[in-house]
Scaffold this motif. Structure first.
Motif, PDB file in Angstrom:
ATOM      1  N   MET A 139     -40.659 -30.055 -47.226  1.00  0.00           N
ATOM      2  CA  MET A 139     -39.657 -30.230 -46.167  1.00  0.00           C
ATOM      3  C   MET A 139     -40.272 -30.188 -44.762  1.00  0.00           C
ATOM      4  O   MET A 139     -39.986 -31.071 -43.938  1.00  0.00           O
ATOM      5  CB  MET A 139     -38.560 -29.164 -46.310  1.00  0.00           C
ATOM      6  N   LEU A 197     -41.962 -33.496 -44.092  1.00  0.00           N
ATOM      7  CA  LEU A 197     -41.027 -34.594 -43.859  1.00  0.00           C
ATOM      8  C   LEU A 197     -40.390 -34.474 -42.473  1.00  0.00           C
ATOM      9  O   LEU A 197     -40.293 -35.462 -41.734  1.00  0.00           O
ATOM     10  CB  LEU A 197     -39.942 -34.610 -44.939  1.00  0.00           C
ATOM     11  N   MET A 198     -39.952 -33.255 -42.138  1.00  0.00           N
ATOM     12  CA  MET A 198     -39.303 -33.059 -40.833  1.00  0.00           C
ATOM     13  C   MET A 198     -40.286 -33.369 -39.698  1.00  0.00           C
ATOM     14  O   MET A 198     -39.903 -33.954 -38.677  1.00  0.00           O
ATOM     15  CB  MET A 198     -38.809 -31.605 -40.696  1.00  0.00           C
ATOM     16  N   ILE A 243     -40.567 -37.150 -39.441  1.00  0.00           N
ATOM     17  CA  ILE A 243     -39.377 -37.699 -38.768  1.00  0.00           C
ATOM     18  C   ILE A 243     -39.483 -37.447 -37.261  1.00  0.00           C
ATOM     19  O   ILE A 243     -39.210 -38.325 -36.439  1.00  0.00           O
ATOM     20  CB  ILE A 243     -38.093 -37.072 -39.354  1.00  0.00           C
TER      21      ILE A 243
END
Lengths: 356, 255
Positions: free
Chosen positions: B205, B208-209, B212
């Motif tokens: 996570m 991914l964050m 982004i």
């Protein structure tokens, strides 16, 4: 890969995909920019990942720039043809391109801006004025060399207007600027109390007309630098007014289309089109043509009698851009449709369409 | 699709922006706090659930059960007994996941509200013009997207003299805070599959964050950082032992 890794990655990739979908929607953030080159019989269309040159008689593509899609290149600003035969293209990749209008070959690029070109550049007397969303007007030689910049408080989205000696810039900081076309020196400015994204229109008598988000159209005397009159519209004014025979025609985001007396600002008539108007009307066979966000196209006589021009079902979609007259045809840019452009004849028949 | 959330989010952001001296960075921070206050019951439930799952690891019944049903051949039996124990202790294993699912539409709506409010393209500006219902909106637009060294409408990079590349400070902060936030709210020390998935989430996570945040508008990354910091603070507050509470672990959690 182990099952537990897959179980974790799948929802995360789904999240990434959802946000990526958002991202791509942002990239395609405008409508086709269309211009017509009468001498070459070419229509130039800036639409997403390419600029296309089409033969006006049949819509066949002459060339495309870039020849193959390039990552990051997106354009919507109306291509501007200069007197010395350059086609200027402002990109969402922060680059201004000069192309050969016959072949689409690249002449030069200017990479000094740090944001998007939303509005088209203006070429006057061999000098290029390119407004950018980074709050700077880039003043370039015709070879693409930077002469100077002119900074405003907010982004510049609209094409400047000029008469050869003076250039007028309507910026989003609610100020109209006048500058010397040769030296770039600011001559005067006028606070207009409303964001401007549409280009000003200069009349032969030196009166400048511009619409604002302050629900108004303003007439400015460029000799005295003062407001002559201000007309209150129903909604925000996005597009440029059209000045035809001492009358001013424009639409607003509430869907109203107005005819004003250019000398006094007095309303002559208005029409409710039922959808936001962002374009500038075109005069075609002595009628005004304008489209709206609801996908409706209107033909309106100069005295206000209107009729809707129905478009075939295959070409439905919002009509955001300005209609363009190209020889005997009327060009209509489409948004959210497989076709980016259609050419209509005087009988409102689709003569050709262009699918990028 | 999410317009029923995006439009009010956008209006709220622009309204807060107008109150805070036209500072969009501060508007995002204040708005994130408000969103966290509104969604507090869900977050609190998620944290309680995570805590209960952690406390379960020290439960004598659970330890005895693990001992009794050792080995791969007893995995299904162990799972069945585990569910019975959850029921007995009043733990709902899904109550930790549902609040996370609520965050997803909020995240998407926030992304769209930020991009719409900053309106970097004509269609976004048109959306904003037609969706905004504040009286003075015509004079607020365009919103000032500058905050500290950042343009909140663009991916963030900090350029330091002498370093040839821009440093993605916000993306790094998002990764660090996401890791701590995820680690704190994920139940630890278990050999069951859900806990292992939780550990994987803790690993993936933040990456991914951070990715982004690296590629999208800095305003979204700012929202992530502030949201993560609030979650961490909330976790510490909720974890603080209460004086009147007995120090016995494995207290059952009610639904």
């Amino acid at each position: 890969m182990k099952k537990k890794h897959l179980l974790t990655l799948v929802p995360l990739l789904a999240l990434g995909f959802l946000l990526s979908a958002c991202g791509s929607a942002v990239a395609a953030g405008s409508w086709p920019g269309i211009s017509y080159d009468d001498a070459r019989g070419l229509v130039y269309v800036a639409n997403n990942q390419a600029v296309h040159a089409l033969q006006v008689e049949n819509g066949l593509e002459r060339w495309q720039f870039p020849a193959e899609p390039q990552g990051g290149f997106t354009t919507h600003a109306t291509p501007e043809l200069t007197e010395d035969g350059q086609l200027l293209i402002g990109g969402y990749d922060n680059i201004l391109y000069s192309l050969n209008p016959d072949s689409g070959a690249q002449n030069w690029t200017f990479t000094g801006a740090s944001n998007r070109y939303i509005g088209s550049p203006l070429a006057v007397a061999g000098i290029i004025f390119a407004p950018n969303a980074d709050q700077r007007l880039y003043v370039l030689e015709h070879t693409g060399s930077l002469l100077r910049t002119f900074t405003t408080k907010d982004p510049q989205w609209s094409q400047p207007a000029g008469d050869g000696s003076t250039v007028y810039l309507a910026a989003m900081d609610e100020v109209l600027y006048a500058m010397d076309a040769q030296s770039g020196e600011e001559l005067w400015s006028l606070q207009l109390d409303g964001t401007m994204v549409g280009s000003p229109v200069l009349g032969a008598d030196g009166i400048l007309y511009v619409g604002t988000f302050d629900q108004s159209v303003v007439a400015i005397d460029t000799a005295t630098h003062r407001e002559l009159w201000r007309f209150a519209t129903q909604g925000w004014v996005w597009g440029s007014p059209a000045l035809i025979e001492d009358q001013l025609y424009l639409g607003d985001l509430d869907g109203f289309f107005y005819a004003l007396d250019a000398a006094s600002g007095e309303e002559l008539w208005r029409l409710d089109t039922g959808g936001a108007i962002t374009g500038t009307p075109a005069l075609y066979n002595e009628n005004l043509i304008i489209g709206n966000e609801a996908g409706r196209l209107f033909s309106i006589s100069l005295d206000g009698r209107s009729r809707e021009l129905p478009l075939p079902e295959a070409y439905q979609g919002p009509l955001y851009g300005s209609p363009v007259v190209a020889g005997e045809f009327l060009l209509i840019g489409l948004t959210g449709n497989e076709s980016a452009l259609i050419a209509l004849d005087a009988d409102n028949t689709v003569v050709w369409n262009f699918i990028p | 699709m999410l317009d029923f959330i995006i439009v009010p989010f956008t209006n709220a952001l622009v309204f807060i922006y107008s109150l805070l001296g036209e500072n969009f960075g501060l508007a995002i921070i204040v708005f994130t706090i408000l969103v966290r206050v509104v969604t507090y019951p869900f977050t609190a439930q998620q944290m309680k659930s995570a805590k209960a799952m952690q406390e379960l690891q020290t439960n004598p019944k659970w330890k005895a059960m693990q001992q009794k049903y050792k080995g791969k051949e007893n995995r299904e039996k162990l799972a069945a007994e585990q569910m019975k124990l959850y029921k007995e202790l009043g733990i709902n294993p899904l109550s930790g996941c549902l609040p996370s699912l609520i965050q997803l539409p909020l995240l998407l709506a926030m992304y769209w509200a930020i991009t719409r409010a900053l309106a970097a393209t004509p269609l976004q500006l048109l959306d904003l013009a037609q969706g905004i219902s504040l009286g003075n909106a015509a004079h607020l637009i365009p919103l000032n997207s500058q905050f500290l060294w950042m343009d909140l409408g663009q991916p963030e990079r900090l350029f330091i003299p002498g370093i040839p590349i821009g440093i993605p400070v916000l993306a790094i902060l998002v990764m660090i805070t996401s890791y701590f936030q995820s680690k704190m709210t994920t139940p630890s020390t278990s050999n069951d599959q859900s806990a292992q998935m939780g550990r994987m989430m803790t690993l993936y996570m933040p990456l991914l964050m951070a990715y982004i945040s690296y590629i999208y508008a800095a305003g979204l990354a700012l929202y992530f950082v502030v949201g993560n910091l609030l979650s961490i603070a909330q976790y510490y507050i909720m974890r603080r032992p209460k004086a009147e509470r007995p120090a016995t672990p494995a207290a059952p959690v009610t639904k």
